[in-house]
Motif scaffolding. Structure first.
Motif, mmCIF file in Angstrom:
data_model
loop_
_atom_site.group_PDB
_atom_site.id
_atom_site.type_symbol
_atom_site.label_atom_id
_atom_site.label_comp_id
_atom_site.label_asym_id
_atom_site.label_seq_id
_atom_site.Cartn_x
_atom_site.Cartn_y
_atom_site.Cartn_z
ATOM 1 N N ALA A 40 0.892 -1.262 -0.037
ATOM 2 C CA ALA A 40 0.070 -0.002 -0.003
ATOM 3 C C ALA A 40 0.839 1.357 0.018
ATOM 4 N N PRO A 41 0.266 2.399 -0.455
ATOM 5 C CA PRO A 41 1.252 3.726 -0.417
ATOM 6 C C PRO A 41 1.756 3.942 0.873
ATOM 7 N N GLY A 42 2.928 4.074 0.979
ATOM 8 C CA GLY A 42 3.657 4.480 2.218
ATOM 9 C C GLY A 42 4.012 3.421 3.124
ATOM 10 N N LYS A 43 3.604 2.035 2.771
ATOM 11 C CA LYS A 43 3.803 1.105 3.692
ATOM 12 C C LYS A 43 4.629 -0.003 3.061
ATOM 13 N N GLU A 44 5.012 -0.770 3.774
ATOM 14 C CA GLU A 44 6.112 -1.782 3.542
ATOM 15 C C GLU A 44 5.273 -3.102 2.897
ATOM 16 N N ARG A 45 6.010 -3.693 1.797
ATOM 17 C CA ARG A 45 5.351 -4.940 1.313
ATOM 18 C C ARG A 45 5.145 -6.003 2.223
ATOM 19 N N GLU A 46 3.828 -6.469 1.973
ATOM 20 C CA GLU A 46 3.574 -7.423 3.325
ATOM 21 C C GLU A 46 2.908 -8.613 2.526
ATOM 22 N N PHE A 47 2.912 -9.786 3.101
ATOM 23 C CA PHE A 47 2.643 -11.184 2.660
ATOM 24 C C PHE A 47 1.087 -11.198 2.654
ATOM 25 N N VAL A 48 0.321 -11.927 1.788
ATOM 26 C CA VAL A 48 -0.957 -11.902 1.445
ATOM 27 C C VAL A 48 -1.553 -13.517 1.569
ATOM 28 N N ALA A 49 -0.800 -14.268 0.660
ATOM 29 C CA ALA A 49 -1.159 -15.614 0.379
ATOM 30 C C ALA A 49 -0.071 -16.384 -0.070
ATOM 31 N N SER A 50 -0.143 -17.892 0.070
ATOM 32 C CA SER A 50 0.703 -18.597 -0.746
ATOM 33 C C SER A 50 0.294 -19.897 -0.995
ATOM 34 N N ILE A 51 0.990 -20.659 -2.009
ATOM 35 C CA ILE A 51 0.223 -21.833 -2.457
ATOM 36 C C ILE A 51 1.424 -22.764 -2.795
ATOM 37 N N SER A 52 1.364 -24.068 -2.523
ATOM 38 C CA SER A 52 2.213 -25.073 -2.819
ATOM 39 C C SER A 52 2.272 -25.496 -4.302
ATOM 40 N N ARG A 53 3.168 -26.154 -4.786
ATOM 41 C CA ARG A 53 3.327 -26.544 -6.123
ATOM 42 C C ARG A 53 2.178 -27.066 -6.658
ATOM 43 N N GLY A 54 1.547 -28.057 -6.029
ATOM 44 C CA GLY A 54 0.505 -28.772 -6.403
ATOM 45 C C GLY A 54 -0.757 -28.135 -6.051
ATOM 46 N N GLY A 55 -0.848 -27.083 -5.476
ATOM 47 C CA GLY A 55 -2.137 -26.154 -5.011
ATOM 48 C C GLY A 55 -2.769 -26.865 -3.821
ATOM 49 N N THR A 111 10.463 -12.144 6.622
ATOM 50 C CA THR A 111 10.324 -10.588 6.917
ATOM 51 C C THR A 111 11.212 -9.957 5.702
ATOM 52 N N SER A 112 11.908 -10.680 5.039
ATOM 53 C CA SER A 112 12.415 -10.030 3.880
ATOM 54 C C SER A 112 12.182 -11.022 2.722
ATOM 55 N N TYR A 113 11.916 -10.151 1.315
ATOM 56 C CA TYR A 113 11.516 -11.019 0.331
ATOM 57 C C TYR A 113 12.562 -10.754 -0.653
ATOM 58 N N SER A 114 13.552 -10.488 -0.338
ATOM 59 C CA SER A 114 14.917 -10.428 -1.480
ATOM 60 C C SER A 114 15.271 -11.740 -2.067
ATOM 61 N N GLY A 115 15.020 -12.636 -1.215
ATOM 62 C CA GLY A 115 15.305 -13.905 -1.683
ATOM 63 C C GLY A 115 14.461 -14.631 -2.707
ATOM 64 N N MET A 116 13.177 -14.120 -2.768
ATOM 65 C CA MET A 116 12.058 -14.544 -3.868
ATOM 66 C C MET A 116 12.957 -14.419 -5.248
ATOM 67 N N ASP A 117 12.859 -15.638 -6.284
ATOM 68 C CA ASP A 117 13.715 -15.529 -7.304
ATOM 69 C C ASP A 117 13.061 -14.503 -8.458
ATOM 70 N N TYR A 118 11.635 -14.770 -8.545
ATOM 71 C CA TYR A 118 10.905 -14.024 -9.556
ATOM 72 C C TYR A 118 9.640 -13.287 -9.066
#
Length: 129
Positions: A40-55, A111-118
């Motif tokens: 959101a504007p003025g805020k840090e990026r935050e996690f919303v949801a994630s899903i495994s490879r098979g779903g 807490t840090s998303y820099s490790g995400m590849d794509y």
């Protein structure tokens, strides 16, 4: 190499629904766990949801649990985020990110998303009151 493109963002009234999509290039997309994040504007990026490879395994931020649903169609190389009962505080740019190593569970507590590849470039969701 995976390229991610988000789509489906837009303007919606509070209480409404919207589905955003994350389309991926590459034949091995099913090998990647995928996460949705928002900023959101003025805020840090935050996690919303994630899903495994098979779903079959999903995780949600407490703020969206019970309102958002993440799913994927590996045949279509696409991950979806169905957003229901939207609130003005859901207004943000929504990004999808994929990684072959980081688990969906780990994405939910990072807490840090820099490790995400794509990462995709994001799609804007605006919820009016």
């Amino acid at each position: 190499q995976v390229q991610l493109v988000e789509s489906g963002g837009g303007l919606v009234q509070a209480g409404g629904s919207l589905r955003v999509s994350c389309a991926a290039s590459g034949r091995t997309f099913s090998s990647y766990r995928v996460g949705w994040f928002r900023q959101a504007p003025g805020k840090e990026r935050e996690f919303v949801a994630s899903i495994s490879r098979g779903g079959g395994i999903t995780y949600y931020a407490d703020s969206v649990k019970g309102r958002f649903i993440v799913s994927r169609d590996n045949a279509q190389n696409t991950v979806y985020l169905q957003m229901n009962s939207l609130k003005p505080e859901d207004t943000a740019v929504y990004y999808c990110a994929a990684d072959p190593i980081i688990s969906a569970q780990a994405m939910s507590v990072m807490t840090s998303y820099s490790g995400m590849d794509y990462w995709g470039k994001g799609t804007l969701v605006t919820v009016s009151s």
